[in-house]
Design a protein around this motif. Structure first.
Motif, PDB file in Angstrom:
ATOM      1  N   ALA A 290      32.478  24.051  14.076  1.00  0.00           N
ATOM      2  CA  ALA A 290      31.775  24.439  12.563  1.00  0.00           C
ATOM      3  C   ALA A 290      31.177  23.109  11.915  1.00  0.00           C
ATOM      4  N   GLN A 291      30.117  23.286  11.358  1.00  0.00           N
ATOM      5  CA  GLN A 291      29.527  22.261  10.531  1.00  0.00           C
ATOM      6  C   GLN A 291      30.451  21.851   9.593  1.00  0.00           C
ATOM      7  N   PRO A 292      30.584  20.464   9.181  1.00  0.00           N
ATOM      8  CA  PRO A 292      31.620  19.904   8.508  1.00  0.00           C
ATOM      9  C   PRO A 292      31.342  20.770   7.048  1.00  0.00           C
ATOM     10  N   ALA A 293      32.424  20.919   6.226  1.00  0.00           N
ATOM     11  CA  ALA A 293      32.280  21.378   4.867  1.00  0.00           C
ATOM     12  C   ALA A 293      31.714  20.376   4.001  1.00  0.00           C
ATOM     13  N   LEU A 294      30.492  20.562   3.012  1.00  0.00           N
ATOM     14  CA  LEU A 294      30.049  19.917   2.181  1.00  0.00           C
ATOM     15  C   LEU A 294      30.481  18.371   2.096  1.00  0.00           C
ATOM     16  N   LEU A 295      29.796  17.722   2.814  1.00  0.00           N
ATOM     17  CA  LEU A 295      30.079  16.097   2.903  1.00  0.00           C
ATOM     18  C   LEU A 295      29.231  15.411   1.698  1.00  0.00           C
ATOM     19  N   LYS A 296      29.800  14.371   1.316  1.00  0.00           N
ATOM     20  CA  LYS A 296      29.420  13.398   0.452  1.00  0.00           C
ATOM     21  C   LYS A 296      28.154  12.880   1.126  1.00  0.00           C
ATOM     22  N   ALA A 297      27.008  12.684   0.017  1.00  0.00           N
ATOM     23  CA  ALA A 297      25.866  12.239   0.737  1.00  0.00           C
ATOM     24  C   ALA A 297      25.868  10.981   1.509  1.00  0.00           C
ATOM     25  N   THR A 298      26.866  10.002   1.386  1.00  0.00           N
ATOM     26  CA  THR A 298      26.922   8.869   2.057  1.00  0.00           C
ATOM     27  C   THR A 298      27.555   9.285   3.562  1.00  0.00           C
ATOM     28  N   GLU A 299      28.109  10.229   3.497  1.00  0.00           N
ATOM     29  CA  GLU A 299      28.932  10.682   4.863  1.00  0.00           C
ATOM     30  C   GLU A 299      27.779  11.561   5.930  1.00  0.00           C
ATOM     31  N   GLU A 300      26.834  11.974   5.343  1.00  0.00           N
ATOM     32  CA  GLU A 300      25.778  12.647   5.906  1.00  0.00           C
ATOM     33  C   GLU A 300      25.342  11.851   7.102  1.00  0.00           C
ATOM     34  N   PRO A 301      24.926  12.200   8.263  1.00  0.00           N
ATOM     35  CA  PRO A 301      24.367  11.522   9.225  1.00  0.00           C
ATOM     36  C   PRO A 301      22.866  11.650   8.980  1.00  0.00           C
ATOM     37  N   PRO A 302      22.150  10.610   9.354  1.00  0.00           N
ATOM     38  CA  PRO A 302      20.804  10.461   9.161  1.00  0.00           C
ATOM     39  C   PRO A 302      19.911  11.654   9.982  1.00  0.00           C
ATOM     40  N   ARG A 303      19.394  12.257   9.344  1.00  0.00           N
ATOM     41  CA  ARG A 303      18.515  13.437   9.729  1.00  0.00           C
ATOM     42  C   ARG A 303      17.043  13.175   9.844  1.00  0.00           C
ATOM     43  N   LEU A 304      16.169  13.833  10.542  1.00  0.00           N
ATOM     44  CA  LEU A 304      14.806  13.833  10.576  1.00  0.00           C
ATOM     45  C   LEU A 304      14.062  14.100   9.288  1.00  0.00           C
ATOM     46  N   LYS A 305      14.456  14.735   8.403  1.00  0.00           N
ATOM     47  CA  LYS A 305      13.907  14.908   7.164  1.00  0.00           C
ATOM     48  C   LYS A 305      13.889  13.447   6.441  1.00  0.00           C
ATOM     49  N   ASP A 306      14.997  12.710   6.678  1.00  0.00           N
ATOM     50  CA  ASP A 306      14.933  11.279   6.215  1.00  0.00           C
ATOM     51  C   ASP A 306      13.726  10.368   6.405  1.00  0.00           C
ATOM     52  N   PHE A 307      13.143  10.609   7.634  1.00  0.00           N
ATOM     53  CA  PHE A 307      12.229   9.954   8.016  1.00  0.00           C
ATOM     54  C   PHE A 307      10.769  10.291   8.138  1.00  0.00           C
ATOM     55  N   PHE A 308      10.637  11.701   8.384  1.00  0.00           N
ATOM     56  CA  PHE A 308       9.326  12.414   8.488  1.00  0.00           C
ATOM     57  C   PHE A 308       9.256  13.664   7.737  1.00  0.00           C
ATOM     58  N   ASP A 309       8.027  13.835   7.040  1.00  0.00           N
ATOM     59  CA  ASP A 309       7.814  15.123   6.497  1.00  0.00           C
ATOM     60  C   ASP A 309       7.375  16.105   7.581  1.00  0.00           C
ATOM     61  N   ILE A 310       7.769  17.219   7.828  1.00  0.00           N
ATOM     62  CA  ILE A 310       7.374  18.154   8.994  1.00  0.00           C
ATOM     63  C   ILE A 310       6.656  19.449   8.554  1.00  0.00           C
ATOM     64  N   ARG A 311       5.478  19.467   9.032  1.00  0.00           N
ATOM     65  CA  ARG A 311       4.796  20.692   8.766  1.00  0.00           C
ATOM     66  C   ARG A 311       4.075  21.227  10.036  1.00  0.00           C
ATOM     67  N   ARG A 312       4.201  22.769   9.791  1.00  0.00           N
ATOM     68  CA  ARG A 312       3.686  23.264  10.843  1.00  0.00           C
ATOM     69  C   ARG A 312       2.184  23.026  11.141  1.00  0.00           C
ATOM     70  N   GLY A 313       1.550  23.141  12.236  1.00  0.00           N
ATOM     71  CA  GLY A 313       0.140  23.094  12.434  1.00  0.00           C
ATOM     72  C   GLY A 313      -0.867  24.017  11.735  1.00  0.00           C
ATOM     73  N   ILE A 314      -2.203  24.100  11.912  1.00  0.00           N
ATOM     74  CA  ILE A 314      -2.979  24.739  11.389  1.00  0.00           C
ATOM     75  C   ILE A 314      -2.807  26.467  11.662  1.00  0.00           C
ATOM     76  N   ALA A 315      -2.886  27.386  10.945  1.00  0.00           N
ATOM     77  CA  ALA A 315      -3.131  28.582  11.182  1.00  0.00           C
ATOM     78  C   ALA A 315      -4.498  29.004  10.813  1.00  0.00           C
ATOM     79  N   THR A 316      -5.375  29.128  11.995  1.00  0.00           N
ATOM     80  CA  THR A 316      -6.759  29.273  11.666  1.00  0.00           C
ATOM     81  C   THR A 316      -7.190  30.474  11.163  1.00  0.00           C
ATOM     82  N   GLY A 317      -6.596  31.687  11.383  1.00  0.00           N
ATOM     83  CA  GLY A 317      -7.029  33.026  11.037  1.00  0.00           C
ATOM     84  C   GLY A 317      -7.433  33.565  12.473  1.00  0.00           C
ATOM     85  N   ASP A 318      -7.912  32.826  13.184  1.00  0.00           N
ATOM     86  CA  ASP A 318      -8.299  33.418  14.610  1.00  0.00           C
ATOM     87  C   ASP A 318      -8.918  32.416  15.558  1.00  0.00           C
ATOM     88  N   ASN A 319      -8.020  31.905  16.259  1.00  0.00           N
ATOM     89  CA  ASN A 319      -8.337  30.714  17.169  1.00  0.00           C
ATOM     90  C   ASN A 319      -9.509  31.039  17.909  1.00  0.00           C
TER      91      ASN A 319
END
Length: 535
Positions: A290-319
């Motif tokens: 199981a995922q660890p129960a609610l950790l303190k911020a300092t105990e959280e491992p670094p995650r991609l969200k800490d270094f990157f903004d992640i956005r889906r590519g373009i939905a053109t409407g009709d490629n």
């Protein structure tokens, strides 16, 4: 009683004929995917193991089809069926299946009462003592796209009343079936739902999981191997969910099984109910802790969200309309100033490193361009008559499409600048070493469609990259060293082993190596408010 093996053989033959008598799109719209006989027998065998042998069965199937579960119940009860069963009821919305099923089971003892009605419009019986004590159902797998706005609103209201489920508009019909069936169950009734396993991961599934944790006693969830689709014509990974209509007892544990068959799973683990409350994704069970129960911020491992903004590519409407090969751009005389280079789909990329020419265009085998014009139509007509003519040629058809009809102007594309790192949105994991998701180094000015996810460096990362450009390739290599199992734990899976990862899911992937590469000490760089401080 009639010859049950013969009746089951007739039912299977009828099922094949009836399925062939409807087009696949028509069956998909109603979510009609028949339960295989072997699986139905496994399920009913387990159901009876949860019953007191002295208790008479009051059977209900809210989406009975041709009666595979009823047939399996009779087979499992054998000679005791006539004495063990009090009554059997089924609902089937489609006469195409319901009428032949009525005729097939008309002479059995006990008789199966099949009502050709929409179950979602029926009222549960009273008193509760006459309700079902055994509910087995493979509900219609109707995606929310096939449910109109009025239908969604009606089902959402009814589901909240029936089971306290505040389902979102993205919930499939099967989730509403689970909610609406709740009042049909007698106290202590046993229920089994054969449903897509996606509810264990997706956001709309949170209400389903809350219901399973709090309103009833969740007994067991068996998840089939995603590469072993239970339905030949549905791209869906299936789960069998068992519950009892009673509040969960203290210190309750749930049995999670995976792989193999329902009767003989490959792996098994008991999971405490409070672990489920702490876990966003239930598909990590039973293979992972199981995922660890609610950790303190300092105990959280670094995650991609800490270094990157992640956005889906373009939905053109009709490629096909908005993405054109270079030679077609030239042939149509379209202005290059209103075109933007765009990468082809992942299957057309032989290399995960995209280099560029002097203009910033990607050096790939398929040179494609996105029609990306932000001018009003009056200026396009005046300044770029060839582009105006092209847009007018597709205007009527495009305005019938959802995305185009909901933006202004209809040809306006999403603002997605080129990203230096990309991740493929879907993929397969055919072996332990195969990578279901590819990370791509993009040194070009090309944007991407929504078959990719863009990884945009956060300001502190962008600053480090500006100071040390060589870090970009190191980050790319580190991403590709992430184990497939690590990524799959955050993503989701569909039938046939097709994996998908959403931006928010990719953002949760732990990436200690990236923190090391960027020389960021996550344990020391949090301020008093839990925000990361970068220097």
């Amino acid at each position: 009683m009639n010859d049950l093996p013969a009746l089951e053989a007739i039912r299977c033959t009828q099922q094949a004929i009836l399925d062939a008598g409807k087009s696949k799109p028509a069956r998909n719209a109603l979510g009609q995917f028949a339960t295989p006989t072997a699986l139905a027998r496994d399920i009913l065998n387990h159901a009876l193991s949860l019953f007191d042998p002295k208790e008479k069965v009051r059977f209900l199937d809210p989406a009975i089809g041709t009666g595979s579960f009823f047939s399996a119940l009779l087979a499992e009860l054998g000679e005791t069926a006539s004495t063990r069963m009090a009554h059997a009821l089924g609902f089937e919305i489609d006469p195409h299946y319901g009428l032949p099923a009525q005729a097939l089971w008309a002479e059995t003892s006990p008789r199966l009462d099949i009502q050709i009605q929409d179950f979602t419009r029926q009222r549960a019986p009273t008193p509760a003592a006459s309700s079902a004590n055994l509910l087995i159902c493979n509900p219609p797998y109707v995606r929310h796209h096939h449910l109109g706005a009025d239908t969604k609103a009606r089902l959402q209201s009814l589901s909240a009343q029936a089971a306290g489920m505040a389902l979102s508009g993205l919930a499939g019909l099967y989730a509403h079936f689970m909610a609406l069936a709740h009042p049909w169950m007698a106290p202590q009734a046993v229920a089994c739902w054969l449903i897509p396993s996606e509810f264990m991961d997706v956001n709309y599934g949170r209400e389903v999981k809350r219901y399973l944790r709090e309103r009833v006693t969740l007994l067991r969830i068996h998840r089939f191997d995603p590469n072993d689709a239970q339905f030949d014509d549905a791209l869906v990974s299936s789960a069998v969910v068992w519950l009892r209509n009673a509040p969960p007892p203290p210190n309750h544990v749930v049995e999670f099984t995976e792989g193999g068959s329902h009767r003989m799973p490959r792996i098994q683990r008991n999971v405490a109910l409070n672990e489920l409350s702490d876990s966003i994704k239930w598909t990590r069970f039973p293979a992972h802790a199981a995922q660890p129960a609610l950790l303190k911020a300092t105990e959280e491992p670094p995650r991609l969200k800490d270094f990157f903004d992640i956005r889906r590519g373009i939905a053109t409407g009709d490629n096909a309309f908005f993405i054109l090969p270079a030679d077609q751009v030239i042939a149509l005389g379209l202005p290059w100033s209103q075109m933007k280079p765009i990468l082809p789909g992942p299957r057309y990329l032989s290399d995960d490193r995209i280099e560029a020419n002097s203009a910033g265009h990607p050096l790939v085998s398929r040179s494609l361009f996105l029609v990306d014009c932000r001018l009003p139509e009056s200026l396009i007509e005046a300044q770029y008559p060839s582009l105006w003519a092209y847009l007018q040629s597709g205007r009527e058809a495009m305005l019938k499409r959802y995305i185009c009809s909901h933006r202004s102007p209809w040809y306006l594309q999403e603002n997605r600048p080129p990203a230096p790192l990309l991740c493929t949105y879907m993929g397969r994991n055919d072996s332990d070493k195969a990578r279901p998701f590819r990370f791509i180094l993009n040194r070009s000015r090309a944007v991407v469609a929504n078959t990719y996810l863009n990884l945009y460096p956060k300001p502190h990362v962008a600053q480090r990259l500006a100071e040390h450009p060589e870090l970009l390739e190191a980050l790319w290599s580190a991403l590709n060293r992430l184990s497939p199992a690590h990524l799959l734990t955050e993503g989701r899976v569909y039938g046939g082993g097709l994996h998908k990862i959403e931006p928010k899911e990719l953002a949760q992937v732990a990436v200690e190596e990236i923190a090391t590469l960027l020389h960021i000490d996550m344990a020391q760089d949090y301020d008093l408010f839990g925000q990361i401080q970068y220097t």
